[in-house]
Scaffold this active site. Structure first.
Site, PDB file in Angstrom:
ATOM      1  N   ASP A  92     -21.963 -51.534 -49.833  1.00  8.35           N
ATOM      2  CA  ASP A  92     -21.768 -52.895 -49.346  1.00  8.35           C
ATOM      3  C   ASP A  92     -22.954 -53.749 -49.796  1.00  8.35           C
ATOM      4  OD1 ASP A  92     -23.805 -52.290 -47.582  1.00  8.35           O
ATOM      5  OD2 ASP A  92     -22.514 -52.089 -45.853  1.00  8.35           O
ATOM      6  N   ASP A 271     -14.432 -47.679 -43.257  1.00  8.13           N
ATOM      7  CA  ASP A 271     -15.724 -47.041 -43.021  1.00  8.13           C
ATOM      8  C   ASP A 271     -16.177 -47.424 -41.629  1.00  8.13           C
ATOM      9  OD1 ASP A 271     -18.414 -48.966 -43.097  1.00  8.13           O
ATOM     10  OD2 ASP A 271     -16.649 -49.895 -44.004  1.00  8.13           O
TER      11      ASP A 271
END
Length: 376
Positions: A92, A271
């Protein structure tokens, strides 16, 4: 194409597919264990691959940039070599961490200024720099810099925020396309839909992201405190605008129920830190419900940790023993519980995939949601 859609559930929007990356193929729907700093907390790479059977893991641009730093990461040859793990890795952008960990951050058109949580030093992330960092990390899937708005937030703030996120994404995409990658493994580049809990802003953001024609589409800024029904409503409105031929990633979600309901809405990738965070506190997720090992009812329960579990720890250790480890603050307790929870999450998504392929996902999901919410 990085994504191949193979099956659709006839009674919901659930679907099964495959995502192709430079480090292999993974099947969807999929849960990605969170390895923030190049390590999934309390779980070795060998256990991740051989016992949990994770197909893809997540790393964090912000934390890896702060420590060990990109000089070390570059010398190591990237994150795969640094942690000696050849699974596909998604990183990310660090936008959420800048938002959540740095109350002194300053957001402006150029990017985000923030202070290091380690030593207070000042740093600056731009959309271009975030991609350059992820290039050094060598992740298979890169996320662009965005602003994750808090919950609650007023309409005007969120509207201005998504406009900034969209401008940053345009810069990110331009930078990505300008790089020469002919002789290197291709890194996939996803976009992130924002918009808080405002349906019209979510749709506006989704349309913009789709028009950018990136490798995949993510939904960010949910599971940040809003009620679950609002998260599902926003997810459904966004998915209605996302193309079927690209993967859909719901960031930072969530409980087993959240995953199942979101799969039914058409999400492919997830996630969350919950399996390991809750595991470190003695909470076990199972296909028959939630076990809080800290409760006294398990003190003399010498039955297997989870007779239906898929990890070796589930039949090797008893509930009473693992409870004793947690109460004694012995590190083995969190390790065992984290392994169990990760294996369960991975199994749950694999089982969802199986029922999507068999065509009875909707019926199976309805029963499974009731089961996973039971307190044992």
């Amino acid at each position: 194409m990085s994504f191949k859609l193979t099956h659709k559930d006839p009674h919901s929007s659930a679907r099964a597919g495959t995502v192709h990356t430079a480090h292999g193929v993974f099947e969807t729907p999929v849960f990605m264990p969170v390895g923030t700093i190049g390590s999934v907390k309390a779980v070795s790479q060998q256990d991740l691959m051989n016992d949990v059977k994770a197909q893809v893991i997540l790393g964090n641009t912000y934390h890896l940039y702060i420590r060990p730093g990109m000089d070390t990461m570059g010398k190591a040859g990237g994150l795969h070599k640094f942690m000696n793990c050849n699974l596909p890795i998604l990183t990310d952008s660090g936008g959420f961490q800048v938002y959540s960990l740095s109350p002194t951050r300053k957001i402006r058109e150029e990017g985000v200024e923030f202070t290091s949580y380690l030593d207070g030093s000042k740093h600056f992330f731009t959309p271009e720099k975030v991609l350059d960092i992820q290039k050094i990390i060598g992740s298979d899937i890169m996320m662009p810099l965005d602003e994750c708005t808090p919950y609650p937030a007023d309409y005007k703030y969120v509207k201005d925020s998504i406009a900034l996120t969209h401008r940053w994404l345009k810069r990110s995409a331009d930078h990505y396309r300008s790089r020469k990658e002919d002789d290197e493994p291709k890194q996939l580049h996803y976009g992130i839909v924002q918009g808080g809990v405002y349906g019209d802003l979510r749709e506006e953001s989704a349309k913009f992201i789709v028009d950018m024609d990136l490798d995949g589409n993510a939904i960010g800024g949910l599971s940040v405190g809003e009620p679950a029904h609002e998260m599902y409503a926003m997810t459904e409105r966004v998915v209605a605008h996302l193309p079927a031929h690209k993967p859909r990633y719901l960031m930072g979600v969530g409980t087993p129920e959240n995953l199942l309901e979101s799969v039914a809405l058409g999400i492919d990738m997830f996630d969350c830190v919950m399996p390991t965070r809750n595991g470190r506190n003695g909470w076990l997720f199972t296909r028959n419900g939630v076990v809080n090992l800290m409760n006294s009812k398990w003190k003399d329960d010498f039955s297997p940790l989870d007779p239906d579990g898929t990890s070796y720890v589930d039949t090797y250790y008893s509930k009473a023993y693992v409870r004793h480890l947690h109460h004694s603050r012995e590190i083995l307790g969190p390790q065992i519980s984290s392994l169990h929870n990760l294996a369960f999450y991975v199994w749950l998504m694999q089982e969802a995939r199986k029922h999507i392929i068999e065509g009875d996902f909707a019926v199976w999901k309805k029963d499974m949601v009731k089961r996973v919410n039971t307190r044992l």
